[in-house]
Design a protein around this motif. Structure first.
Motif, PDB file in Angstrom:
ATOM      1  N   ARG A  18       0.828  -1.213   0.000  1.00  0.00           N
ATOM      2  CA  ARG A  18       0.000   0.000   0.000  1.00  0.00           C
ATOM      3  C   ARG A  18       0.860   1.260   0.000  1.00  0.00           C
ATOM      4  NH1 ARG A  18      -3.385  -2.787   3.730  1.00  0.00           N
ATOM      5  NH2 ARG A  18      -2.796  -1.425   5.451  1.00  0.00           N
ATOM      6  N   SER A  19       1.992   1.208   0.717  1.00  0.00           N
ATOM      7  CA  SER A  19       2.872   2.387   0.733  1.00  0.00           C
ATOM      8  C   SER A  19       3.509   2.624  -0.631  1.00  0.00           C
ATOM      9  CB  SER A  19       3.965   2.225   1.795  1.00  0.00           C
ATOM     10  OG  SER A  19       3.415   2.381   3.079  1.00  0.00           O
ATOM     11  N   VAL A  20       3.920   1.554  -1.287  1.00  0.00           N
ATOM     12  CA  VAL A  20       4.501   1.697  -2.629  1.00  0.00           C
ATOM     13  C   VAL A  20       3.478   2.362  -3.556  1.00  0.00           C
ATOM     14  CG1 VAL A  20       5.065   0.350  -4.701  1.00  0.00           C
ATOM     15  CG2 VAL A  20       6.244  -0.119  -2.546  1.00  0.00           C
ATOM     16  N   ALA A  21       2.230   1.963  -3.421  1.00  0.00           N
ATOM     17  CA  ALA A  21       1.189   2.558  -4.261  1.00  0.00           C
ATOM     18  C   ALA A  21       1.078   4.063  -4.020  1.00  0.00           C
ATOM     19  CB  ALA A  21      -0.153   1.872  -4.002  1.00  0.00           C
ATOM     20  N   LEU A  22       1.230   4.484  -2.746  1.00  0.00           N
ATOM     21  CA  LEU A  22       1.162   5.919  -2.441  1.00  0.00           C
ATOM     22  C   LEU A  22       2.320   6.672  -3.076  1.00  0.00           C
ATOM     23  CD1 LEU A  22       0.140   5.952   1.331  1.00  0.00           C
ATOM     24  CD2 LEU A  22      -1.257   6.626  -0.627  1.00  0.00           C
ATOM     25  N   TYR A  23       3.544   6.153  -2.882  1.00  0.00           N
ATOM     26  CA  TYR A  23       4.714   6.849  -3.436  1.00  0.00           C
ATOM     27  C   TYR A  23       4.652   6.891  -4.959  1.00  0.00           C
ATOM     28  CZ  TYR A  23       6.887   7.491   1.055  1.00  0.00           C
ATOM     29  OH  TYR A  23       7.144   7.929   2.334  1.00  0.00           O
ATOM     30  N   ARG A  24       4.126   5.821  -5.565  1.00  0.00           N
ATOM     31  CA  ARG A  24       4.057   5.746  -7.024  1.00  0.00           C
ATOM     32  C   ARG A  24       2.909   6.596  -7.579  1.00  0.00           C
ATOM     33  NH1 ARG A  24       2.707   0.172  -7.918  1.00  0.00           N
ATOM     34  NH2 ARG A  24       0.622   0.986  -7.527  1.00  0.00           N
ATOM     35  N   ASP A  25       1.716   6.397  -7.013  1.00  0.00           N
ATOM     36  CA  ASP A  25       0.523   6.997  -7.634  1.00  0.00           C
ATOM     37  C   ASP A  25       0.266   8.427  -7.160  1.00  0.00           C
ATOM     38  OD1 ASP A  25       0.282   4.517  -8.789  1.00  0.00           O
ATOM     39  OD2 ASP A  25      -1.200   3.816  -7.326  1.00  0.00           O
ATOM     40  N   LEU A  26       0.584   8.711  -5.888  1.00  0.00           N
ATOM     41  CA  LEU A  26       0.337  10.061  -5.374  1.00  0.00           C
ATOM     42  C   LEU A  26       1.532  10.970  -5.630  1.00  0.00           C
ATOM     43  CD1 LEU A  26      -1.716  11.815  -3.818  1.00  0.00           C
ATOM     44  CD2 LEU A  26      -0.622  11.088  -1.696  1.00  0.00           C
ATOM     45  N   LEU A  27       2.750  10.479  -5.350  1.00  0.00           N
ATOM     46  CA  LEU A  27       3.938  11.332  -5.449  1.00  0.00           C
ATOM     47  C   LEU A  27       4.705  11.158  -6.758  1.00  0.00           C
ATOM     48  CD1 LEU A  27       5.374  11.149  -1.809  1.00  0.00           C
ATOM     49  CD2 LEU A  27       3.841  12.852  -2.806  1.00  0.00           C
ATOM     50  N   GLY A  28       4.378  10.120  -7.516  1.00  0.00           N
ATOM     51  CA  GLY A  28       5.019   9.964  -8.819  1.00  0.00           C
ATOM     52  C   GLY A  28       6.374   9.294  -8.800  1.00  0.00           C
ATOM     53  N   ALA A  29       6.651   8.489  -7.774  1.00  0.00           N
ATOM     54  CA  ALA A  29       7.919   7.754  -7.755  1.00  0.00           C
ATOM     55  C   ALA A  29       7.970   6.779  -8.923  1.00  0.00           C
ATOM     56  CB  ALA A  29       8.074   6.998  -6.433  1.00  0.00           C
ATOM     57  N   THR A  30       9.132   6.706  -9.577  1.00  0.00           N
ATOM     58  CA  THR A  30       9.268   5.820 -10.739  1.00  0.00           C
ATOM     59  C   THR A  30      10.280   4.701 -10.507  1.00  0.00           C
ATOM     60  OG1 THR A  30      10.887   7.332 -11.698  1.00  0.00           O
ATOM     61  CG2 THR A  30       8.610   7.568 -12.419  1.00  0.00           C
ATOM     62  N   LYS A  31      11.215   4.899  -9.576  1.00  0.00           N
ATOM     63  CA  LYS A  31      12.213   3.857  -9.305  1.00  0.00           C
ATOM     64  C   LYS A  31      11.899   3.203  -7.966  1.00  0.00           C
ATOM     65  CE  LYS A  31      16.034   5.900 -11.909  1.00  0.00           C
ATOM     66  NZ  LYS A  31      17.269   6.691 -11.756  1.00  0.00           N
ATOM     67  N   ILE A  32      11.254   2.050  -8.030  1.00  0.00           N
ATOM     68  CA  ILE A  32      10.866   1.315  -6.830  1.00  0.00           C
ATOM     69  C   ILE A  32      11.512  -0.060  -6.903  1.00  0.00           C
ATOM     70  CG2 ILE A  32       8.918   0.331  -5.561  1.00  0.00           C
ATOM     71  CD1 ILE A  32       7.290   2.750  -6.940  1.00  0.00           C
ATOM     72  N   HIS A  33      12.323  -0.380  -5.910  1.00  0.00           N
ATOM     73  CA  HIS A  33      13.072  -1.633  -5.924  1.00  0.00           C
ATOM     74  C   HIS A  33      12.194  -2.787  -5.427  1.00  0.00           C
ATOM     75  CE1 HIS A  33      17.067   0.390  -6.540  1.00  0.00           C
ATOM     76  NE2 HIS A  33      16.323   1.403  -6.145  1.00  0.00           N
ATOM     77  N   ASP A  34      12.642  -4.009  -5.684  1.00  0.00           N
ATOM     78  CA  ASP A  34      11.909  -5.184  -5.207  1.00  0.00           C
ATOM     79  C   ASP A  34      12.052  -5.305  -3.695  1.00  0.00           C
ATOM     80  OD1 ASP A  34      11.104  -5.918  -7.743  1.00  0.00           O
ATOM     81  OD2 ASP A  34      12.903  -7.129  -8.096  1.00  0.00           O
ATOM     82  N   PRO A  35      10.967  -5.579  -2.979  1.00  0.00           N
ATOM     83  CA  PRO A  35      11.049  -5.782  -1.524  1.00  0.00           C
ATOM     84  C   PRO A  35      11.854  -7.033  -1.201  1.00  0.00           C
ATOM     85  CG  PRO A  35       8.759  -5.504  -2.250  1.00  0.00           C
ATOM     86  CD  PRO A  35       9.593  -5.695  -3.476  1.00  0.00           C
ATOM     87  N   PHE A  36      12.485  -7.031  -0.024  1.00  0.00           N
ATOM     88  CA  PHE A  36      13.225  -8.211   0.434  1.00  0.00           C
ATOM     89  C   PHE A  36      13.158  -8.295   1.959  1.00  0.00           C
ATOM     90  CE2 PHE A  36      16.997  -5.982   2.018  1.00  0.00           C
ATOM     91  CZ  PHE A  36      16.928  -4.779   1.338  1.00  0.00           C
ATOM     92  N   ASP A  37      13.353  -9.522   2.469  1.00  0.00           N
ATOM     93  CA  ASP A  37      13.306  -9.756   3.912  1.00  0.00           C
ATOM     94  C   ASP A  37      14.683  -9.556   4.528  1.00  0.00           C
ATOM     95  OD1 ASP A  37      10.704 -10.408   3.533  1.00  0.00           O
ATOM     96  OD2 ASP A  37      10.950 -12.561   3.862  1.00  0.00           O
ATOM     97  N   LEU A  38      14.695  -8.950   5.722  1.00  0.00           N
ATOM     98  CA  LEU A  38      15.920  -8.795   6.494  1.00  0.00           C
ATOM     99  C   LEU A  38      15.629  -9.382   7.884  1.00  0.00           C
ATOM    100  CD1 LEU A  38      18.599  -7.381   5.635  1.00  0.00           C
ATOM    101  CD2 LEU A  38      17.830  -5.387   6.913  1.00  0.00           C
ATOM    102  N   PRO A  39      15.667 -10.736   7.967  1.00  0.00           N
ATOM    103  CA  PRO A  39      15.219 -11.388   9.209  1.00  0.00           C
ATOM    104  C   PRO A  39      16.011 -10.964  10.443  1.00  0.00           C
ATOM    105  CG  PRO A  39      15.582 -12.996   7.439  1.00  0.00           C
ATOM    106  CD  PRO A  39      16.116 -11.690   6.951  1.00  0.00           C
ATOM    107  N   ALA A  40      17.315 -10.693  10.272  1.00  0.00           N
ATOM    108  CA  ALA A  40      18.144 -10.312  11.421  1.00  0.00           C
ATOM    109  C   ALA A  40      17.624  -9.042  12.082  1.00  0.00           C
ATOM    110  CB  ALA A  40      19.589 -10.126  10.988  1.00  0.00           C
ATOM    111  N   GLN A  41      16.942  -8.194  11.312  1.00  0.00           N
ATOM    112  CA  GLN A  41      16.424  -6.948  11.882  1.00  0.00           C
ATOM    113  C   GLN A  41      14.902  -6.978  12.013  1.00  0.00           C
ATOM    114  OE1 GLN A  41      18.123  -3.237  10.916  1.00  0.00           O
ATOM    115  NE2 GLN A  41      20.065  -4.087  10.250  1.00  0.00           N
ATOM    116  N   GLY A  42      14.302  -8.103  11.687  1.00  0.00           N
ATOM    117  CA  GLY A  42      12.859  -8.229  11.863  1.00  0.00           C
ATOM    118  C   GLY A  42      12.054  -7.317  10.959  1.00  0.00           C
TER     119      GLY A  42
END
Ligand code: CO
Length: 138
Positions: A18-42
């Motif tokens: 949902r946040s990616v949608a806001l940055y993309r659709d409301l603010l016009g962000a064009t470079k959005i990276h693929d999400p990834f897990d960082l288990p060590a930091q939860g």
């Protein structure tokens, strides 16, 4: 130590999607990276590029995620931390402690693959500050 480049602003969210949608659709962000897990930091992480920095979207991962506590107080999400680059993480930690600031834990590998530390917000005017070793070659 001199204050380094603002690497990113950390933003906690209950839903990266949902946040990616806001940055993309409301603010016009064009470079959005693929999400990834960082288990060590939860956390599950997604970087959104801006021309001069990045937004680091943080979704809780696991039951002990530090982001869960934040979302209990801020259910819609919100600004979580700011991250500045430093040349050497161990020197930065020693300097923070010598100046009386509380460093949370030992240096650990952050979302950019270089070591990071966090400085307690009580010693930084209420702002949680991440210090991150500048990636080599930058
Ligand atoms: Co961060």
């Amino acid at each position: 130590m001199n204050l380094g480049r603002l690497n990113h602003v950390g933003v906690a969210t209950p839903s990266i999607e949902r946040s990616v949608a806001l940055y993309r659709d409301l603010l016009g962000a064009t470079k959005i990276h693929d999400p990834f897990d960082l288990p060590a930091q939860g956390v599950r992480v997604c970087f959104v590029d801006t021309p001069n920095s990045q937004i680091e979207l943080l979704e809780p991962l696991g039951e002990n995620s530090p982001v869960l506590k934040f979302l209990e107080k801020n259910p819609a999400g919100g600004q979580h931390h700011v991250c500045f680059e430093v040349p050497d993480i161990h020197e930065a930690k020693a300097e923070m402690e010598a100046k009386g600031a509380k460093v949370l834990g030992e240096p650990r590998i952050g979302a950019h693959g270089t070591p990071v530390i966090f400085v307690h917000p009580k010693d930084m005017g209420g702002v949680l500050v991440e210090l991150m070793e500048t990636p080599k070659g930058h």
